[in-house]
Design a protein around this motif. Structure first.
Motif, short mmCIF file in Angstrom:
data_model
loop_
_atom_site.label_atom_id
_atom_site.label_comp_id
_atom_site.label_asym_id
_atom_site.label_seq_id
_atom_site.Cartn_x
_atom_site.Cartn_y
_atom_site.Cartn_z
N TYR A 1 0.85 -1.18 0.00
CA TYR A 1 0.00 0.00 0.00
C TYR A 1 0.89 1.24 0.00
CZ TYR A 1 -3.74 -3.19 1.36
OH TYR A 1 -4.66 -4.20 1.39
N VAL B 1 3.15 -0.95 4.18
CA VAL B 1 2.61 0.39 3.99
C VAL B 1 3.80 1.32 3.74
CG1 VAL B 1 1.30 2.28 5.01
CG2 VAL B 1 0.65 -0.08 5.50
N THR C 1 -7.91 5.73 6.12
CA THR C 1 -6.93 4.71 5.76
C THR C 1 -7.57 3.32 5.81
OG1 THR C 1 -5.11 6.07 6.58
CG2 THR C 1 -4.67 3.72 6.33
#
Length: 161
Positions: free
Chosen positions: A2, A113, A144
């Motif tokens: 991500y 992330v 998020t």
């Protein structure tokens, strides 16, 4: 993995929210789907964004509020004049803490992330996420979690304003 690449943040009225979404679309033209949490003002913002407004003008105040450069201002005006496509309302389900534990924690703990350190929003974002659930503001965590849930569902990239 991500990647958190861009953000426009603030307490916005409907007009500013619509222009912020358009601005992120201009800054990130490769993104074709724009997910908006189906809560709060989405019923007011999405129809206005989708509608063609042939004589739309971004005011000096609006451009300043959102930090638009001249070229971005022109592009936002053109986008608003023809109307945006790819707007997707997304319903929110469950408690924020549960969503954070379900969607953010496993990905973050796995080291998947990525947030570019040179972006101006990073420090505030990390402070808010680190303070969750005891912080006074949890909008970033909630957005998020929503973004991660959409990507986990296989619906592609997500951009929020």
């Amino acid at each position: 993995d991500y990647w958190f690449m861009d953000q426009v943040r603030g307490k916005f009225d409907h007009a500013t929210t619509a222009n912020a979404i358009a601005l992120l679309s201009v800054r990130n033209p490769e993104v074709k789907t724009h997910v908006v949490e189906a809560a709060g003002s989405h019923d007011d913002v999405l129809p206005v964004l989708a509608k063609s407004i042939p004589d739309y003008e971004v005011t000096d105040e609006m451009a300043s509020r959102l930090g638009m450069r001249d070229a971005e201002r022109e592009a936002v005006q053109e986008l608003r004049r023809r109307g945006m496509s790819g707007l997707l309302p997304h319903p929110v389900k469950g408690d924020k803490s549960v969503r954070a534990r379900s969607f953010i924690a496993p990905v973050a703990e796995a080291g998947n992330v990525h947030i570019p350190a040179d972006r101006p929003f990073v420090d505030l974002y990390l402070d808010e996420v680190a303070a969750f659930p005891n912080g006074s503001n949890d909008d970033q965590v909630d957005a998020t979690a929503l973004a991660f849930s959409i990507v986990a569902e296989g619906r592609g990239s997500v951009w929020f304003a």
